[in-house]
Design a protein around this motif. Structure first.
Motif, short mmCIF file in Angstrom:
data_model
loop_
_atom_site.label_atom_id
_atom_site.label_comp_id
_atom_site.label_asym_id
_atom_site.label_seq_id
_atom_site.Cartn_x
_atom_site.Cartn_y
_atom_site.Cartn_z
N ASP A 184 5.05 -10.57 20.79
CA ASP A 184 5.56 -9.29 20.30
C ASP A 184 5.87 -9.36 18.81
O ASP A 184 5.64 -8.39 18.07
CB ASP A 184 6.82 -8.90 21.08
N PHE A 185 6.38 -10.49 18.36
CA PHE A 185 6.71 -10.63 16.94
C PHE A 185 5.44 -10.80 16.10
O PHE A 185 5.38 -10.33 14.96
CB PHE A 185 7.66 -11.81 16.73
N TYR A 186 4.42 -11.46 16.66
CA TYR A 186 3.17 -11.55 15.92
C TYR A 186 2.51 -10.18 15.77
O TYR A 186 1.92 -9.87 14.73
CB TYR A 186 2.21 -12.53 16.61
N LYS A 187 2.63 -9.34 16.79
CA LYS A 187 2.12 -7.98 16.67
C LYS A 187 2.88 -7.22 15.59
O LYS A 187 2.29 -6.48 14.79
CB LYS A 187 2.25 -7.26 18.01
N LEU A 188 4.20 -7.38 15.56
CA LEU A 188 5.03 -6.72 14.55
C LEU A 188 4.61 -7.13 13.14
O LEU A 188 4.41 -6.28 12.27
CB LEU A 188 6.51 -7.07 14.78
N TYR A 189 4.46 -8.42 12.92
CA TYR A 189 4.08 -8.90 11.59
C TYR A 189 2.64 -8.53 11.27
O TYR A 189 2.29 -8.35 10.10
CB TYR A 189 4.30 -10.40 11.48
N GLY A 190 1.80 -8.43 12.29
CA GLY A 190 0.43 -7.99 12.06
C GLY A 190 0.37 -6.57 11.54
O GLY A 190 -0.38 -6.25 10.61
N VAL A 191 1.18 -5.70 12.14
CA VAL A 191 1.25 -4.32 11.68
C VAL A 191 1.81 -4.27 10.26
O VAL A 191 1.33 -3.52 9.40
CB VAL A 191 2.11 -3.46 12.63
N LEU A 192 2.84 -5.09 10.00
CA LEU A 192 3.43 -5.16 8.66
C LEU A 192 2.39 -5.59 7.63
O LEU A 192 2.29 -5.01 6.55
CB LEU A 192 4.61 -6.12 8.65
N LEU A 193 1.60 -6.61 7.97
CA LEU A 193 0.56 -7.10 7.05
C LEU A 193 -0.50 -6.04 6.82
O LEU A 193 -0.97 -5.84 5.69
CB LEU A 193 -0.07 -8.37 7.62
N LEU A 194 -0.86 -5.33 7.89
CA LEU A 194 -1.89 -4.29 7.77
C LEU A 194 -1.41 -3.16 6.87
O LEU A 194 -2.14 -2.71 5.97
CB LEU A 194 -2.26 -3.77 9.15
N ILE A 195 -0.19 -2.69 7.12
CA ILE A 195 0.34 -1.57 6.34
C ILE A 195 0.72 -2.01 4.93
O ILE A 195 0.33 -1.39 3.94
CB ILE A 195 1.56 -0.95 7.04
N GLY A 196 1.50 -3.11 4.85
CA GLY A 196 1.97 -3.57 3.55
C GLY A 196 0.85 -4.08 2.66
O GLY A 196 0.66 -3.62 1.54
N GLY A 197 0.09 -5.05 3.19
CA GLY A 197 -0.99 -5.62 2.39
C GLY A 197 -2.12 -4.64 2.14
O GLY A 197 -2.63 -4.54 1.01
N GLY A 198 -2.51 -3.90 3.18
CA GLY A 198 -3.59 -2.93 3.02
C GLY A 198 -3.21 -1.82 2.06
O GLY A 198 -4.01 -1.41 1.20
N GLY A 199 -1.99 -1.32 2.18
CA GLY A 199 -1.53 -0.26 1.29
C GLY A 199 -1.46 -0.72 -0.16
O GLY A 199 -1.86 0.01 -1.08
N PHE A 200 -0.98 -1.95 -0.37
CA PHE A 200 -0.89 -2.48 -1.74
C PHE A 200 -2.28 -2.68 -2.33
O PHE A 200 -2.51 -2.43 -3.52
CB PHE A 200 -0.11 -3.79 -1.75
N ALA A 201 -3.21 -3.13 -1.50
CA ALA A 201 -4.59 -3.31 -1.99
C ALA A 201 -5.19 -1.97 -2.40
O ALA A 201 -5.88 -1.88 -3.43
CB ALA A 201 -5.44 -3.97 -0.91
N LEU A 202 -4.95 -0.93 -1.63
CA LEU A 202 -5.46 0.40 -1.98
C LEU A 202 -4.81 0.91 -3.26
O LEU A 202 -5.49 1.51 -4.11
CB LEU A 202 -5.21 1.38 -0.83
N LEU A 203 -3.50 0.69 -3.41
CA LEU A 203 -2.83 1.10 -4.63
C LEU A 203 -3.40 0.38 -5.84
O LEU A 203 -3.63 0.99 -6.90
CB LEU A 203 -1.33 0.81 -4.53
N THR A 204 -3.64 -0.91 -5.70
CA THR A 204 -4.20 -1.69 -6.81
C THR A 204 -5.59 -1.18 -7.18
O THR A 204 -5.91 -1.01 -8.37
CB THR A 204 -4.28 -3.18 -6.43
N TRP A 205 -6.42 -0.94 -6.17
CA TRP A 205 -7.77 -0.42 -6.43
C TRP A 205 -7.71 0.93 -7.13
O TRP A 205 -8.47 1.19 -8.07
CB TRP A 205 -8.52 -0.31 -5.12
N PHE A 206 -6.80 1.78 -6.68
CA PHE A 206 -6.68 3.12 -7.26
C PHE A 206 -6.27 3.04 -8.73
O PHE A 206 -6.83 3.73 -9.60
CB PHE A 206 -5.68 3.94 -6.47
N ILE A 207 -5.28 2.19 -9.03
CA ILE A 207 -4.80 2.05 -10.41
C ILE A 207 -5.90 1.49 -11.31
O ILE A 207 -6.13 1.97 -12.42
CB ILE A 207 -3.54 1.16 -10.45
N MET A 208 -6.60 0.47 -10.82
CA MET A 208 -7.65 -0.15 -11.63
C MET A 208 -8.82 0.81 -11.86
O MET A 208 -9.47 0.77 -12.91
CB MET A 208 -8.16 -1.42 -10.95
N SER A 209 -9.06 1.69 -10.88
CA SER A 209 -10.18 2.63 -11.02
C SER A 209 -9.89 3.76 -11.99
O SER A 209 -10.80 4.47 -12.42
CB SER A 209 -10.55 3.21 -9.66
#
Length: 344
Positions: A184-209
């Protein structure tokens, strides 16, 4: 045993009442060079605990300000020794860090004892039955796994610590139990990584573009420096949005897998509502230069507390009080000084 209706927790604190407590606490803490902070903590906790209601009864806080102050002074000594040795000798500073790390699990253990011992409901006190050996296992031995596995063991370490905290908690003679698994905790951290890391990657791409083509080498370096600064600022902003969502998911996970004997708990915090409260709190605090802080805290606490319900199986009055030993506040003061949040 007959199942009763769910008993949702209620929070009666208001921003105006807490603002008066907060501003007095702040001023007296400043005037006394921080000494009053222990009494400020007691006043704050007494107000919040008495404002929290379950099944028609409120909680009570019994912490002693003098005991908390002693704990903070002891913790401050450790920090002071490290600060002094840092300038005089790196080797001594390293030894001081090792000493601080060696006593940290003990501080956490004492803090858990103190917080539960000084909390009561319907005249019955809570208590913490865990031993110091398990504190060192959970807060010194297992955390090393996170380092040697490059963070892959963090969900496992988190789950074992929460299981120990909740399984060791008592209300009178009644035992709490925690049944969330490591998965259950690995699922929680997986969602956190998907939202946190994925969202930050999209923000970085948007700023650089958004950047224009530089005219020369100086323009190129200046543009890249500006983009890097924007990425860092966006990262901080994204963290302050993602962290409340993580706490939302964590509260639901923890309390939906916690029970008191046969009585279960339920938490139904919603992402959308939490995002709205978080964003509007940030904006209001900025616009009021910090004066909205007590109102923001009440808003957040109200939503978190009122999202929790008790699903009783029979009567809570069947719980019997257990003998209580005196518990020192050393760990509680240290936990505050080091900003350790053990409540979830």
């Amino acid at each position: 045993m007959e199942q009763q209706q769910p008993q949702r927790m209620r929070f009666h604190a208001t921003g105006g009442e807490y603002f008066r407590i907060w501003i007095v606490n702040l001023l007296l803490t400043i005037v006394t060079l921080g000494i009053y902070s222990a009494w400020a903590k007691v006043r704050r906790n007494q107000y919040f605990y008495s404002s929290t209601e379950l099944a028609g009864s409120s909680f009570e806080y019994h912490g002693n300000a003098v005991a908390i102050l002693k704990g903070r002074l002891l913790a401050a000594v450790f920090v002071g020794v490290y600060a002094l040795t840092l300038h005089s000798s790196p080797l001594l500073a390293f030894v001081a860090i090792l000493g601080l790390a060696a006593v940290s699990p003990w501080f956490i253990w004492k803090s858990l004892q103190f917080r539960l011992h000084n909390t009561s409901y319907r005249g019955i006190r809570f208590r913490f039955a865990g031993d110091v050996h398990d504190a060192y296992i959970n807060y010194m031995v297992r955390p090393w796994l996170s380092g040697v596995t490059a963070g892959l063991a963090v969900p496992f370490v988190h789950q074992r610590a929460k299981a120990w905290q909740h399984n060791s908690a008592r209300y009178g003679n009644a035992r709490f139990a925690f049944d969330a698994g490591v998965g259950d905790f690995y699922k929680l951290y997986g969602v956190l990584l998907l939202i946190g890391g994925g969202g930050f990657a999209l923000l970085t791409w948007f700023i650089m573009s958004l950047g224009n083509q530089p005219d020369g080498i100086h323009s190129y370096s200046q543009q890249r420096a500006a983009e890097a600064g924007m990425v860092v600022m966006a990262g901080y902003a994204w963290f302050f949005l993602v962290y409340p969502l993580f706490m939302n998911m964590l509260q639901n996970l923890v309390w939906n897998h916690t029970r008191l004997e046969e009585h279960r708990f339920q938490s139904d915090m919603q992402w959308g509502r939490m995002i709205f409260i978080t964003v509007t709190n940030y904006l209001a605090v900025i616009c009021t230069l910090g004066l909205f802080l007590p109102f923001a805290r009440v808003r957040t606490l109200r939503y978190r507390i009122e999202s929790i319900a008790l699903l009783p199986e029979g009567s809570l009055d069947d719980v019997l009080a257990a003998p209580q030993d005196e518990v020192g506040a050393t760990g509680e003061g240290a936990a505050d000084l080091f900003d350790l949040d053990l409540s979830m």
